[in-house]
Design an enzyme around this catalytic site. Structure first.
Site, PDB file in Angstrom:
ATOM      1  N   GLU A  11       0.976  -0.934  -0.380  1.00 44.03           N
ATOM      2  CA  GLU A  11       0.218  -0.637   0.165  1.00 44.03           C
ATOM      3  C   GLU A  11       0.474   1.277   0.196  1.00 44.03           C
ATOM      4  O   GLU A  11       0.386   2.377  -0.619  1.00 44.03           O
ATOM      5  CB  GLU A  11      -0.480   0.027   0.812  1.00 44.03           C
ATOM      6  CG  GLU A  11      -2.078  -1.119   1.051  1.00 44.03           C
ATOM      7  CD  GLU A  11      -3.079  -0.701   1.982  1.00 44.03           C
ATOM      8  OE1 GLU A  11      -3.127  -0.089   2.612  1.00 44.03           O
ATOM      9  OE2 GLU A  11      -4.081  -1.124   2.290  1.00 44.03           O
ATOM     10  N   ASP A  12       1.754   1.584   0.271  1.00 45.01           N
ATOM     11  CA  ASP A  12       2.850   2.309   0.806  1.00 45.01           C
ATOM     12  C   ASP A  12       3.749   2.716   0.167  1.00 45.01           C
ATOM     13  O   ASP A  12       4.721   4.048   0.008  1.00 45.01           O
ATOM     14  CB  ASP A  12       2.661   3.013   2.496  1.00 45.01           C
ATOM     15  CG  ASP A  12       1.289   2.891   2.947  1.00 45.01           C
ATOM     16  OD1 ASP A  12       0.569   3.124   3.106  1.00 45.01           O
ATOM     17  OD2 ASP A  12       1.722   2.054   4.071  1.00 45.01           O
TER      18      ASP A  12
END
Length: 287
Positions: free
Chosen positions: A155-156
């Site tokens: 996600e990051d």
């Protein structure tokens, strides 16, 4: 004696500063000895009236001046060092063959998150370390603990699921994928995280209600680590800290309570775990 025991025994006053410094003070009836993980700074000390110690691990200074004890702790800088020590200590009981995997996963996550920070400004790696530590306390499987360290990479960062599968294994990649938002949500969030916040959270709530107990535990550990940080940050910075989020406090409350319901749903529920009960307590404390 470790520093927490020393503070508990001798310090009866605590003062929190807005810059993240906490000061403990009190009196000692007799000269104290150097605490664990502290170094005596003889070049700054003037015995017998003044003694000074420093700990890089704890991000603390300790002074003893004419029997008066003062401990200066930089809480935010200390967090990830102390959590790492705690993680290493808890993992010490695991099989030796598993330790290289843990070290590699930590180093990998730390490297990929190196430019990231939490909303409070602390290094991002403190969060996956928290998640892994919570899972260790649940006696989770080795693979689930590694997934805890790696859970936010897709996600990051630029890391994809295929990279995690190649570097570790299919099971760990599946765990990470299970707590990762779909790509279409991530792409939309890159444009405006606030606009599709509720759609993303509703998807997660539904998915966790159907998940197995291991995935629920991984997600619960993530939410518990987040809410503990949130409680600490609001205590330090006040209610204005909510302004840093993509949704207001009332929506955050809806999300956390809905996640609790999902974790408690079905035959694969995790209601009896320590993580679930701690999360439940934190939700009541915060909201």
């Amino acid at each position: 004696m470790n520093i927490r025991e020393l503070i508990s025994q001798y310090c009866d006053k605590t003062e929190k500063k807005g810059n993240g410094i906490t000061i403990y003070s009190g009196s000692a009836p007799e000269p104290i000895e150097t605490p664990e993980l502290f170094a005596y700074l003889d070049f700054l000390s003037d015995e017998p009236s003044r003694k000074i110690w420093h700990s890089d691990d704890y991000r603390m200074f300790l002074t003893e001046i004419d029997g008066k004890i003062t401990v200066y702790e930089h809480v935010r800088l200390a967090n990830y060092r102390i959590q790492l020590l705690d993680l290493q200590e808890k993992y010490g009981e695991k099989k030796e063959k598993e330790l290289p995997d843990l070290a590699d996963a930590f180093a990998f996550a730390n490297r990929e998150h190196k430019n990231d920070t939490r909303k409070s400004g602390t290094p991002y790696i403190t969060h996956p370390m928290d998640v892994a530590s919570i899972l260790l306390k649940e006696n989770a499987s080795h693979e689930l603990v590694l997934a805890g360290l790696l859970h936010d990479l897709v996600e990051d960062t630029d890391v994809d699921i295929e990279t995690i599968e190649r570097r570790y294994n299919q099971n760990i990649a599946d765990y990470v994928d299970a707590v990762t938002e779909p790509e279409e949500f991530r792409q939309a969030a890159n444009e405006d995280k606030a606009q599709n916040w509720k759609d993303r959270k509703e998807y997660t709530i539904r998915k966790m209600a159907r998940a197995n107990s291991e995935i629920k535990l991984l997600s619960c550990a993530d939410k518990l680590a987040n809410i503990r940080d949130l409680i600490c940050d609001i205590r330090m910075e006040g209610e204005g800290f909510w302004d840093k989020f993509n949704a207001p406090k009332e929506d955050q409350e809806w999300y956390y309570r809905s996640m609790l319901e999902s974790f408690a749903t079905g035959p694969q529920n995790i209601k009896e775990t320590r993580a679930y009960r701690d999360l439940e307590e934190c939700v009541e404390q915060l909201f």
